[in-house]
Design a protein around this motif. Structure first.
Motif, mmCIF file in Angstrom:
data_model
loop_
_atom_site.group_PDB
_atom_site.id
_atom_site.type_symbol
_atom_site.label_atom_id
_atom_site.label_comp_id
_atom_site.label_asym_id
_atom_site.label_seq_id
_atom_site.Cartn_x
_atom_site.Cartn_y
_atom_site.Cartn_z
ATOM 1 N N CYS A 141 0.833 -1.203 0.000
ATOM 2 C CA CYS A 141 0.000 0.000 0.000
ATOM 3 C C CYS A 141 0.868 1.254 0.000
ATOM 4 O O CYS A 141 0.623 2.193 -0.768
ATOM 5 N N ASN A 144 2.385 1.787 -3.352
ATOM 6 C CA ASN A 144 1.385 2.311 -4.280
ATOM 7 C C ASN A 144 1.167 3.806 -4.069
ATOM 8 O O ASN A 144 1.109 4.591 -5.016
ATOM 9 N N VAL A 297 -7.094 4.128 -4.964
ATOM 10 C CA VAL A 297 -6.191 3.349 -4.115
ATOM 11 C C VAL A 297 -6.991 2.755 -2.955
ATOM 12 O O VAL A 297 -7.696 3.487 -2.246
ATOM 13 N N ASP A 298 -6.897 1.442 -2.777
ATOM 14 C CA ASP A 298 -7.531 0.770 -1.643
ATOM 15 C C ASP A 298 -6.551 0.698 -0.475
ATOM 16 O O ASP A 298 -5.394 0.310 -0.654
ATOM 17 N N LEU A 299 -7.024 1.052 0.715
ATOM 18 C CA LEU A 299 -6.204 0.971 1.926
ATOM 19 C C LEU A 299 -6.630 -0.267 2.713
ATOM 20 O O LEU A 299 -7.822 -0.442 2.989
#
Length: 429
Positions: A141, A144, A297-299
């Motif tokens: 993450c 990214n 963006v996925d956290l």
């Protein structure tokens, strides 16, 4: 073919670069690599790579990490991986490592490692430096976020409540070319609909009842920097069209104003709801969604990076120490935290520890001090021996933690050496 000095060649690299032989020995390092680990290139040559970068007596693949050295020398592959390295002062730094296959004059194979720090080069008091974690999900993450920070596209962060979306937005800002500009935050759920336009774009004196003077809006204040729209799904539908027009042109007027103003703003938005679902329900404009989600963006939630809980807990307890006194987690308390689902994520972890700090005895936080929801444990038949019960429990933990012995040892509240003896005793090794 011309003869080129290896040291001269790697010194031209802007990133830290190191050359490693088959036996994990460093044979060359550039100045940037040496500076990162508090030494000179001459002092680093001859040392084991894992001792310098990981402060470990064992290669990283023996600690469960993907290792560029193992990939090259055992499988003939070059890989790019994410690791946590440690500086000379033992401070962790998340890094991206790119492996290169090199050949010596005698045909001997070497590994070249090019290292890209993921952290922003900002002061230690910056929130962007307070992202804590070493798990694979967390490192991916952060990598990214570091990549998307370099571009100017709008960013949409998605994550459950409490995962640290504002922290991620600050990280993006600190890594971007706009780091010297303002970072402005608006919680879209906290602004009344009647004041939303004024908050974003400002107002002129007398624009409405109670507006006694000129006020600059957050869009104007963020000129040259980043505007963070938290809980962006809460923007009233009637105001979404106005925001869209501003995003398309960069131009706006203050409420009650006649002059067109312009602002250069990079937009980062965050939500815990899937905006395309909101579009289907006619609560969010599709055209605004595409403006906000230039890159999404996925956290990861905390339950997907349980390995980070000990480090996060230690960091939060240090931050909370000013409230009363320094506290530490008993092994049973840490094990309880690592098996809890954390629907409220990092925010819930902080709240649990904050309450525990106020109620614990002797500076030691026990499992009971956490007040976690409890699930009754299955009872063993009276005829089942205690040793067999322990064997079954350890076997279940090995499955749950994908065979990572250090995690199982932490969950049991014992050392890895003690766990090894139990594995051998019960035939689980």
């Amino acid at each position: 073919m011309p003869s080129i000095d290896l040291q001269d060649l790697i010194d031209t690299n802007d990133q830290p670069f190191v050359v490693i032989d088959r036996d994990y020995r460093i044979v060359a390092a550039n100045q940037r690599y040496a500076e990162a680990y508090g030494a000179t290139p001459g002092a680093i040559v001859g040392q084991f790579c894992h001792a310098v970068s990981h402060h470990s007596a064992r290669p990283c693949h023996e600690n469960g990490e993907q290792c560029p050295h193992q990939a090259l020398f055992e499988h003939g592959e070059t890989v790019e991986v994410l690791h946590t390295h440690f500086h000379a002062n033992n401070q962790p730094e998340r890094t991206r490592i790119r492996g290169h296959a090199l050949r010596g004059a005698n045909g001997e194979r070497y590994l070249g490692e090019q290292i890209y720090p993921l952290e922003a080069e900002v002061g230690t008091d910056c929130d962007a430096m307070q992202m804590v974690g070493q798990s694979a999900a967390f490192l991916a993450c952060v990598d990214n976020l570091a990549r998307v920070a370099d571009c100017e596209a709008s960013i949409l962060l998605f994550g459950e409540s409490g995962v640290g979306k504002e922290l991620a937005a600050r990280f993006i800002h600190a890594r971007s070319a706009r780091a010297g500009g303002a970072f402005i935050v608006i919680n879209c759920a906290a602004v009344p609909e009647t004041l939303f336009e004024s908050e974003l774009f400002g107002h002129e004196r007398g624009a409405f009842s109670g507006s006694s003077g000129l006020k600059k809006g957050l869009f104007e204040l963020a000129d040259g920097g980043t505007l963070f729209l938290d809980e962006v799904a809460e923007i009233p539908l009637g105001l979404q069209a106005k925001l869209l027009r501003v995003l398309e042109s960069g131009e706006f007027r203050r409420v009650g104003g006649t002059h067109t103003l312009k602002a250069d703003v990079r937009l980062v938005s965050a939500t815990n709801r899937r905006l395309l679902d909101e579009v289907d329900e006619k609560r969010f404009r599709l055209d605004l969604y595409y403006r906000l989600a230039g890159i999404d963006v996925d956290l990861p939630p905390l339950r997907e990076r349980r390995e980070d809980i000990p480090g996060l807990a230690a960091f939060l307890l240090k931050r909370l120490a000013g409230m009363r006194r320094a506290c530490r987690l008993e092994a049973t308390a840490l094990a309880a935290l690592q098996t809890y689902e954390f629907p409220g994520n990092v925010r819930e972890l902080r709240n649990l520890l904050q309450r525990a700090v106020l109620t614990c005895r002797d500076g030691v936080i026990r499992a009971a001090d956490l007040h976690l929801p409890t699930v009754p444990a299955p009872t063993l038949p009276e005829t089942q021996p205690l040793a067999e019960g322990e064997r079954s429990h350890i076997r279940a933990l090995l499955v749950a933690h994908a065979g990572h012995r250090n995690r199982v040892a932490t969950a049991l509240g014992i050392t890895e050496r003690t766990l090894y003896r139990k594995l051998k005793r019960y035939g689980l090794s």
